[in-house]
Design a protein around this motif. Sequence first.
Motif, PDB file in Angstrom:
ATOM      1  N   ILE A 100       0.836  -1.202   0.000  1.00 36.84           N
ATOM      2  CA  ILE A 100       0.000   0.000   0.000  1.00 36.84           C
ATOM      3  C   ILE A 100       0.874   1.257   0.000  1.00 36.84           C
ATOM      4  O   ILE A 100       0.605   2.211  -0.737  1.00 36.84           O
ATOM      5  CB  ILE A 100      -0.958  -0.017   1.205  1.00 36.84           C
ATOM      6  N   LEU A 101       1.953   1.258   0.808  1.00 38.75           N
ATOM      7  CA  LEU A 101       2.841   2.414   0.883  1.00 38.75           C
ATOM      8  C   LEU A 101       3.476   2.719  -0.470  1.00 38.75           C
ATOM      9  O   LEU A 101       3.404   3.852  -0.964  1.00 38.75           O
ATOM     10  CB  LEU A 101       3.934   2.188   1.929  1.00 38.75           C
ATOM     11  N   PHE A 102       4.096   1.720  -1.085  1.00 39.00           N
ATOM     12  CA  PHE A 102       4.767   1.965  -2.365  1.00 39.00           C
ATOM     13  C   PHE A 102       3.773   2.206  -3.490  1.00 39.00           C
ATOM     14  O   PHE A 102       4.064   2.941  -4.432  1.00 39.00           O
ATOM     15  CB  PHE A 102       5.723   0.817  -2.704  1.00 39.00           C
ATOM     16  N   GLY A 103       2.587   1.625  -3.403  1.00 37.91           N
ATOM     17  CA  GLY A 103       1.553   1.916  -4.390  1.00 37.91           C
ATOM     18  C   GLY A 103       1.092   3.355  -4.301  1.00 37.91           C
ATOM     19  O   GLY A 103       0.912   4.037  -5.318  1.00 37.91           O
ATOM     20  N   ALA A 104       0.919   3.844  -3.071  1.00 42.54           N
ATOM     21  CA  ALA A 104       0.502   5.241  -2.884  1.00 42.54           C
ATOM     22  C   ALA A 104       1.611   6.201  -3.335  1.00 42.54           C
ATOM     23  O   ALA A 104       1.327   7.227  -3.963  1.00 42.54           O
ATOM     24  CB  ALA A 104       0.154   5.487  -1.422  1.00 42.54           C
ATOM     25  N   LEU A 105       2.870   5.881  -3.004  1.00 39.16           N
ATOM     26  CA  LEU A 105       3.982   6.734  -3.440  1.00 39.16           C
ATOM     27  C   LEU A 105       4.108   6.764  -4.958  1.00 39.16           C
ATOM     28  O   LEU A 105       4.362   7.813  -5.558  1.00 39.16           O
ATOM     29  CB  LEU A 105       5.287   6.271  -2.802  1.00 39.16           C
TER      30      LEU A 105
ATOM     31  N   HIS B 183       8.012   1.949  -8.357  1.00 39.54           N
ATOM     32  CA  HIS B 183       7.125   1.021  -9.050  1.00 39.54           C
ATOM     33  C   HIS B 183       7.623  -0.415  -8.904  1.00 39.54           C
ATOM     34  O   HIS B 183       6.818  -1.351  -8.751  1.00 39.54           O
ATOM     35  CB  HIS B 183       7.016   1.391 -10.527  1.00 39.54           C
ATOM     36  N   GLY B 184       8.937  -0.622  -8.947  1.00 42.01           N
ATOM     37  CA  GLY B 184       9.493  -1.969  -8.783  1.00 42.01           C
ATOM     38  C   GLY B 184       9.207  -2.546  -7.410  1.00 42.01           C
ATOM     39  O   GLY B 184       8.862  -3.721  -7.273  1.00 42.01           O
ATOM     40  N   GLU B 185       9.372  -1.719  -6.364  1.00 41.77           N
ATOM     41  CA  GLU B 185       9.061  -2.182  -5.013  1.00 41.77           C
ATOM     42  C   GLU B 185       7.569  -2.504  -4.874  1.00 41.77           C
ATOM     43  O   GLU B 185       7.197  -3.503  -4.258  1.00 41.77           O
ATOM     44  CB  GLU B 185       9.456  -1.121  -3.986  1.00 41.77           C
ATOM     45  N   PHE B 186       6.730  -1.648  -5.444  1.00 41.60           N
ATOM     46  CA  PHE B 186       5.282  -1.901  -5.396  1.00 41.60           C
ATOM     47  C   PHE B 186       4.943  -3.211  -6.095  1.00 41.60           C
ATOM     48  O   PHE B 186       4.215  -4.052  -5.546  1.00 41.60           O
ATOM     49  CB  PHE B 186       4.520  -0.743  -6.043  1.00 41.60           C
ATOM     50  N   ALA B 187       5.472  -3.405  -7.300  1.00 38.77           N
ATOM     51  CA  ALA B 187       5.155  -4.621  -8.063  1.00 38.77           C
ATOM     52  C   ALA B 187       5.673  -5.865  -7.353  1.00 38.77           C
ATOM     53  O   ALA B 187       4.974  -6.890  -7.292  1.00 38.77           O
ATOM     54  CB  ALA B 187       5.737  -4.521  -9.466  1.00 38.77           C
ATOM     55  N   SER B 188       6.875  -5.800  -6.799  1.00 37.26           N
ATOM     56  CA  SER B 188       7.440  -6.945  -6.088  1.00 37.26           C
ATOM     57  C   SER B 188       6.596  -7.319  -4.874  1.00 37.26           C
ATOM     58  O   SER B 188       6.299  -8.502  -4.647  1.00 37.26           O
ATOM     59  CB  SER B 188       8.868  -6.622  -5.651  1.00 37.26           C
TER      60      SER B 188
END
Length: 121
Positions: free
Chosen positions: A38-43, A83-88
């Motif tokens: 959720i954090l990386f998606g929001a960022l 985006h990479g952290e969110f996808a992972s």
Amino acid sequence: MDDRRIPLTTHPLQAVNNNMENTMATPQSDKKPIGRTILFGALTAAFYTGFFTYGDNIAAHFAQGSFWAAGPIATVFAVSYLHGEFASNLWSVLGISAIRKDARKTVEATKRPAQRPVLNA
């Protein structure tokens, strides 16, 4: 024409161990990174929203030269990381993980005898 045959390898998804060890069916951990997703998606969404909303102003600053010229490169790296952290993390939450190298099984090629030279006269 040469009659060499390429040794077939088993597909990683077909490499199932009889003991069910080191396969995709075994869970790696019980804790899922929902908060990080959720954090990386929001960022990531905030970065995209900010750059599309203020794109003209940002482009004007980047076009000034000097240290501003590094802005597009830094922006690409930042968005790529977020985006990479969110996808992972999203794949981890969904329970999809990569196959480990030790789980892959390959069929070893048999050594062929050396061919004798042929004179075509």
